[in-house]
Design a protein around this motif. Structure first.
Motif, mmCIF file in Angstrom:
data_model
loop_
_atom_site.group_PDB
_atom_site.id
_atom_site.type_symbol
_atom_site.label_atom_id
_atom_site.label_comp_id
_atom_site.label_asym_id
_atom_site.label_seq_id
_atom_site.Cartn_x
_atom_site.Cartn_y
_atom_site.Cartn_z
ATOM 1 N N PHE A 85 0.994 -1.003 0.178
ATOM 2 C CA PHE A 85 -0.149 -0.018 -0.078
ATOM 3 C C PHE A 85 1.041 1.275 -0.084
ATOM 4 O O PHE A 85 2.280 1.491 0.707
ATOM 5 C CB PHE A 85 -0.522 0.140 1.237
ATOM 6 N N ALA A 86 0.701 1.916 -0.849
ATOM 7 C CA ALA A 86 0.479 3.844 -0.978
ATOM 8 C C ALA A 86 -0.139 4.653 -0.030
ATOM 9 O O ALA A 86 -0.764 4.872 -0.458
ATOM 10 C CB ALA A 86 1.209 4.061 -1.906
ATOM 11 N N THR A 87 -0.257 5.561 1.289
ATOM 12 C CA THR A 87 -0.519 6.314 1.645
ATOM 13 C C THR A 87 0.042 7.257 2.434
ATOM 14 O O THR A 87 0.717 7.334 2.519
ATOM 15 C CB THR A 87 -1.701 5.511 2.597
ATOM 16 N N ALA A 88 -0.506 8.359 2.844
ATOM 17 C CA ALA A 88 0.164 9.080 3.315
ATOM 18 C C ALA A 88 -0.219 9.249 4.646
ATOM 19 O O ALA A 88 0.482 9.997 5.816
ATOM 20 C CB ALA A 88 -0.920 11.027 3.341
ATOM 21 N N TYR A 89 -0.775 7.598 5.271
ATOM 22 C CA TYR A 89 -0.875 7.768 6.554
ATOM 23 C C TYR A 89 0.013 7.058 6.599
ATOM 24 O O TYR A 89 0.320 5.481 6.242
ATOM 25 C CB TYR A 89 -3.012 7.401 7.406
ATOM 26 N N ASP A 90 0.192 6.561 8.164
ATOM 27 C CA ASP A 90 1.085 4.777 8.434
ATOM 28 C C ASP A 90 0.609 4.043 8.661
ATOM 29 O O ASP A 90 -0.694 3.883 8.787
ATOM 30 C CB ASP A 90 1.508 5.245 10.056
ATOM 31 N N VAL A 91 1.041 3.033 7.877
ATOM 32 C CA VAL A 91 0.293 1.580 7.124
ATOM 33 C C VAL A 91 0.652 0.506 7.765
ATOM 34 O O VAL A 91 1.399 0.417 7.830
ATOM 35 C CB VAL A 91 -0.290 1.610 5.822
ATOM 36 N N ASP A 92 0.042 -0.512 8.888
ATOM 37 C CA ASP A 92 0.638 -1.391 9.721
ATOM 38 C C ASP A 92 0.654 -2.519 8.791
ATOM 39 O O ASP A 92 -0.371 -2.820 7.679
ATOM 40 C CB ASP A 92 -0.399 -1.946 10.795
ATOM 41 N N ASN A 93 1.870 -3.006 8.759
ATOM 42 C CA ASN A 93 1.284 -4.403 8.647
ATOM 43 C C ASN A 93 0.377 -5.350 7.955
ATOM 44 O O ASN A 93 0.153 -5.649 9.656
ATOM 45 C CB ASN A 93 3.304 -5.320 8.646
ATOM 46 N N THR A 94 0.204 -6.320 7.850
ATOM 47 C CA THR A 94 -0.938 -7.825 8.552
ATOM 48 C C THR A 94 -0.348 -8.935 8.774
ATOM 49 O O THR A 94 0.858 -9.551 8.051
ATOM 50 C CB THR A 94 -1.221 -8.179 6.588
ATOM 51 N N SER A 95 -0.670 -9.354 9.843
ATOM 52 C CA SER A 95 -0.250 -10.295 10.348
ATOM 53 C C SER A 95 -0.936 -11.065 11.419
ATOM 54 O O SER A 95 -1.850 -10.665 11.114
ATOM 55 C CB SER A 95 0.412 -10.143 11.873
ATOM 56 N N LEU A 96 -0.868 -12.811 10.909
ATOM 57 C CA LEU A 96 -1.745 -13.705 11.160
ATOM 58 C C LEU A 96 -1.493 -14.639 12.324
ATOM 59 O O LEU A 96 0.086 -15.004 12.273
ATOM 60 C CB LEU A 96 -2.141 -14.486 9.856
#
Length: 241
Positions: A85-96
């Motif tokens: 993802f590209a975004t102006a906000y902080d984007v968390d990684n997906t974890s399982l």
């Protein structure tokens, strides 16, 4: 004729069994209780590749063997993927993070052992919380929090190629599949918040995905005590051979 054939074959069977008993126990049996730890690279598969990139995985497994070929397996695993993802906000990684149980099958070749296993269980899913545009496919995504399965079902299956570094310690390489079931991730692709001149770009979608990874890991497997599957005990008084 059949009785004569049996009389001819029976001595060979007896000799073969006696020869097998003369093979050192650590070359013909496997430990009953085993604990494995591995670390690997997680490569997203299927539709999950559209919103994710490579990540890391760490696993802990306990195997209890009923005999030298069949056992019960319990595994805990944590896998996370870098986002695409590209975004102006902080984007968390997906974890399982998951806990699963199932069966394991093994075949030994002296110091080499091949394990195959399949486990089902439940996981905890931690997802992105901000709107973002996927750099992999130019789709805009917004999490559909009401539809995301925070505790999805999990499938884990794979192989372990083991080598007995010591009688009680194995080093192994393990290709495996680990993922959620039932489209655990849910997103909106809303027409009114993003426009693109890219003809491939589609708006108005509500896609859903599973967290699915092919994991290539290396690990170490310990025998937790000296007992083999037939009840015999490991003899550590002599050097490994």
């Amino acid at each position: 004729m059949n009785r004569l054939l049996l009389l001819l074959i029976f001595p060979a069977i007896v000799i073969g069994q006696s020869a097998n008993e003369n093979v050192p126990v650590h070359l013909r049996e496997i430990p009953r209780h085993n604990l494995s730890i591995d670390l690997g690279i997680a490569e997203p598969t299927g539709d999950y590749q559209d919103i994710s990139r490579s990540g890391l995985s760490v696993g802990l497994t306990y195997d209890y063997y009923l005999n030298k070929n069949v056992g019960l397996s319990i595994g805990a695993r944590h896998t996370y993927n870098e986002t695409a993802f590209a975004t102006a906000y902080d984007v968390d990684n997906t974890s399982l993070s998951s806990l699963s149980a199932g069966i394991a099958g093994s075949k030994t070749f002296n110091r080499f052992q091949v394990d195959a296993y399949a486990r089902f269980g439940i996981g905890y899913l931690n997802t992105n919380s901000q709107d973002a545009v996927s750099q992999n496919n130019q789709q805009n995504y917004s999490p559909n929090n009401d539809a995301i399965k925070e505790f999805p079902l999990v499938l884990e299956t794979g192989l372990r190629f083991n080598y007995y570094f010591r009688r009680s310690v194995q080093l192994y390489f393990a290709p495996q599949y680990h993922g959620s079931l039932g489209d655990a991730l849910a997103y909106d692709n809303r027409r009114d918040i993003f426009f693109s001149n890219d003809p491939v770009f589609q708006t108005g979608l509500q896609p859903s995905f599973d967290v699915s990874n092919l994991i290539f890991s290396v690990g170490i497997k310990f025998a937790l005590n000296a007992q083999y599957t037939r009840g015999e005990l490991r003899d550590d008084s002599e050097p490994d051979n």
